[in-house]
Scaffold this active site. Structure first.
Site, PDB file in Angstrom:
ATOM      1  N   LYS A  42      -4.471  29.287  53.787  1.00  0.00           N
ATOM      2  CA  LYS A  42      -4.168  28.484  54.977  1.00  0.00           C
ATOM      3  C   LYS A  42      -2.647  28.286  55.113  1.00  0.00           C
ATOM      4  O   LYS A  42      -1.890  28.587  54.164  1.00  0.00           O
ATOM      5  CB  LYS A  42      -4.897  27.140  54.856  1.00  0.00           C
ATOM      6  CG  LYS A  42      -6.432  27.278  54.801  1.00  0.00           C
ATOM      7  CD  LYS A  42      -7.088  25.898  54.685  1.00  0.00           C
ATOM      8  CE  LYS A  42      -8.605  26.004  54.561  1.00  0.00           C
ATOM      9  NZ  LYS A  42      -9.244  24.664  54.492  1.00  0.00           N
ATOM     10  N   TYR A  53     -14.535  27.991  62.505  1.00  0.00           N
ATOM     11  CA  TYR A  53     -15.025  26.680  62.064  1.00  0.00           C
ATOM     12  C   TYR A  53     -16.121  26.124  62.973  1.00  0.00           C
ATOM     13  O   TYR A  53     -16.339  24.920  63.015  1.00  0.00           O
ATOM     14  CB  TYR A  53     -13.855  25.691  61.943  1.00  0.00           C
ATOM     15  CG  TYR A  53     -13.047  25.880  60.678  1.00  0.00           C
ATOM     16  CD1 TYR A  53     -13.641  25.799  59.411  1.00  0.00           C
ATOM     17  CD2 TYR A  53     -11.670  26.124  60.723  1.00  0.00           C
ATOM     18  CE1 TYR A  53     -12.902  25.952  58.241  1.00  0.00           C
ATOM     19  CE2 TYR A  53     -10.925  26.287  59.558  1.00  0.00           C
ATOM     20  CZ  TYR A  53     -11.547  26.191  58.321  1.00  0.00           C
ATOM     21  OH  TYR A  53     -10.813  26.344  57.165  1.00  0.00           O
ATOM     22  N   PHE A  92     -13.204  15.751  62.025  1.00  0.00           N
ATOM     23  CA  PHE A  92     -11.973  16.418  61.601  1.00  0.00           C
ATOM     24  C   PHE A  92     -11.743  17.755  62.303  1.00  0.00           C
ATOM     25  O   PHE A  92     -10.733  18.422  62.074  1.00  0.00           O
ATOM     26  CB  PHE A  92     -11.972  16.618  60.074  1.00  0.00           C
ATOM     27  CG  PHE A  92     -13.138  17.410  59.539  1.00  0.00           C
ATOM     28  CD1 PHE A  92     -13.146  18.794  59.555  1.00  0.00           C
ATOM     29  CD2 PHE A  92     -14.254  16.747  59.014  1.00  0.00           C
ATOM     30  CE1 PHE A  92     -14.219  19.526  59.066  1.00  0.00           C
ATOM     31  CE2 PHE A  92     -15.342  17.476  58.513  1.00  0.00           C
ATOM     32  CZ  PHE A  92     -15.320  18.864  58.545  1.00  0.00           C
ATOM     33  N   ARG A 135      -7.451  24.647  44.258  1.00  0.00           N
ATOM     34  CA  ARG A 135      -7.263  23.312  44.849  1.00  0.00           C
ATOM     35  C   ARG A 135      -6.955  22.266  43.786  1.00  0.00           C
ATOM     36  O   ARG A 135      -6.173  21.342  44.008  1.00  0.00           O
ATOM     37  CB  ARG A 135      -8.512  22.936  45.650  1.00  0.00           C
ATOM     38  CG  ARG A 135      -8.648  23.738  46.960  1.00  0.00           C
ATOM     39  CD  ARG A 135     -10.010  23.548  47.591  1.00  0.00           C
ATOM     40  NE  ARG A 135     -10.123  24.191  48.900  1.00  0.00           N
ATOM     41  CZ  ARG A 135     -11.281  24.339  49.544  1.00  0.00           C
ATOM     42  NH1 ARG A 135     -12.409  23.907  49.004  1.00  0.00           N
ATOM     43  NH2 ARG A 135     -11.309  24.924  50.737  1.00  0.00           N
ATOM     44  N   ASN A 194      -5.902  21.791  51.774  1.00  0.00           N
ATOM     45  CA  ASN A 194      -6.554  22.308  50.555  1.00  0.00           C
ATOM     46  C   ASN A 194      -6.384  23.817  50.367  1.00  0.00           C
ATOM     47  O   ASN A 194      -7.138  24.458  49.651  1.00  0.00           O
ATOM     48  CB  ASN A 194      -8.011  21.846  50.469  1.00  0.00           C
ATOM     49  CG  ASN A 194      -8.861  22.396  51.593  1.00  0.00           C
ATOM     50  OD1 ASN A 194      -8.406  23.221  52.379  1.00  0.00           O
ATOM     51  ND2 ASN A 194     -10.099  21.957  51.656  1.00  0.00           N
ATOM     52  N   HIS A 234      -9.390  28.944  52.263  1.00  0.00           N
ATOM     53  CA  HIS A 234     -10.790  28.977  52.709  1.00  0.00           C
ATOM     54  C   HIS A 234     -11.526  30.080  51.961  1.00  0.00           C
ATOM     55  O   HIS A 234     -10.957  31.144  51.714  1.00  0.00           O
ATOM     56  CB  HIS A 234     -10.862  29.271  54.215  1.00  0.00           C
ATOM     57  CG  HIS A 234     -12.253  29.655  54.647  1.00  0.00           C
ATOM     58  ND1 HIS A 234     -13.207  28.715  54.947  1.00  0.00           N
ATOM     59  CD2 HIS A 234     -12.861  30.869  54.747  1.00  0.00           C
ATOM     60  CE1 HIS A 234     -14.352  29.342  55.237  1.00  0.00           C
ATOM     61  NE2 HIS A 234     -14.164  30.647  55.129  1.00  0.00           N
ATOM     62  N   GLU A 237     -17.992  35.976  58.774  1.00  0.00           N
ATOM     63  CA  GLU A 237     -16.547  35.747  58.791  1.00  0.00           C
ATOM     64  C   GLU A 237     -15.758  37.055  58.683  1.00  0.00           C
ATOM     65  O   GLU A 237     -14.729  37.220  59.348  1.00  0.00           O
ATOM     66  CB  GLU A 237     -16.176  34.767  57.666  1.00  0.00           C
ATOM     67  CG  GLU A 237     -16.742  33.372  57.953  1.00  0.00           C
ATOM     68  CD  GLU A 237     -16.546  32.359  56.830  1.00  0.00           C
ATOM     69  OE1 GLU A 237     -16.842  31.176  57.059  1.00  0.00           O
ATOM     70  OE2 GLU A 237     -16.113  32.740  55.722  1.00  0.00           O
TER      71      GLU A 237
END
Ligand code: UDP
Ligand code: MG
Length: 162
Positions: free
Chosen positions: A22, A62, A70, A115, A125, A128, A139
């Site tokens: 990320k 997502y 969130f 993490r 974090n 993914h 994905e």
């Protein structure tokens, strides 16, 4: 190691998973460190790209979290800077990659996990990872075109499989 003892690559039950470093992982200079962990474990990189994620891709990625409080912040964050999108291959890679990542909340993640070692906040974090084989397939096809994935046989295979 005699020749007939060497594992046949085609006989290994290979899986593929989708991982994305990320924007916080990229900004913190952890790209090499994270890739290193999967390489050293013995998994095989079959797809890699560096990109600024569009809102459309982020929302599709997502989608299961669309109704969660969130969601908008998460989409905002994931589109805020470049990410490293990857496909890794290997026996049991989907579950193992999640173990290497650690729990969603970095404060609960075990030391030794990505993490657990590098994060403190659930919204930062670092990485993914697909949570199941079917999710991984979805994905991978969302982020990569078929021709962007490279099937290859690492010469290390007989040293990783019996
Ligand atoms: N997330 C968040 N707040 C929460 C729960 C999740 O910001 O209360 C973010 C976090 O970045 C997480 C992502 O949403 O990685 C997806 O959540 P999920 O439960 O799927 O966690 P993961 O599969 O990434 O461990
Ligand atoms: Mg998840």
């Amino acid at each position: 190691m005699t020749k007939d003892k060497i594992v046949k690559f085609e006989e290994i039950a290979l899986e593929r998973t989708f991982l994305a470093i990320k924007p916080d992982g990229v900004q913190r200079g952890l790209v090499g460190e994270i890739i290193r962990r999967y390489e050293e474990k013995g998994f095989t990189l079959v797809g890699l790209k560096f990109l600024k994620v569009s809102r459309e891709l982020a929302e599709q990625h997502y989608d299961v979290h669309r109704e969660r409080p969130f969601f908008s912040g998460l989409v905002e964050f994931i589109t805020s800077g470049p990410v490293v999108a990857m496909v890794w291959e290997g026996e049991g890679v989907v579950a193992a990659a999640r173990k290497i990542i650690g729990a969603t909340n970095p404060l609960s993640a075990e030391p030794g996990t990505i993490r657990g070692d590098f994060g403190i906040n659930i919204g930062r974090n670092l990485i993914h990872g697909s949570d199941a084989i079917e999710t991984a397939q979805r994905e991978i096809s969302l982020w990569f075109k078929e021709e962007e994935l490279v099937s290859w046989q690492p010469t290390l295979t007989p040293w990783l499989h019996e």
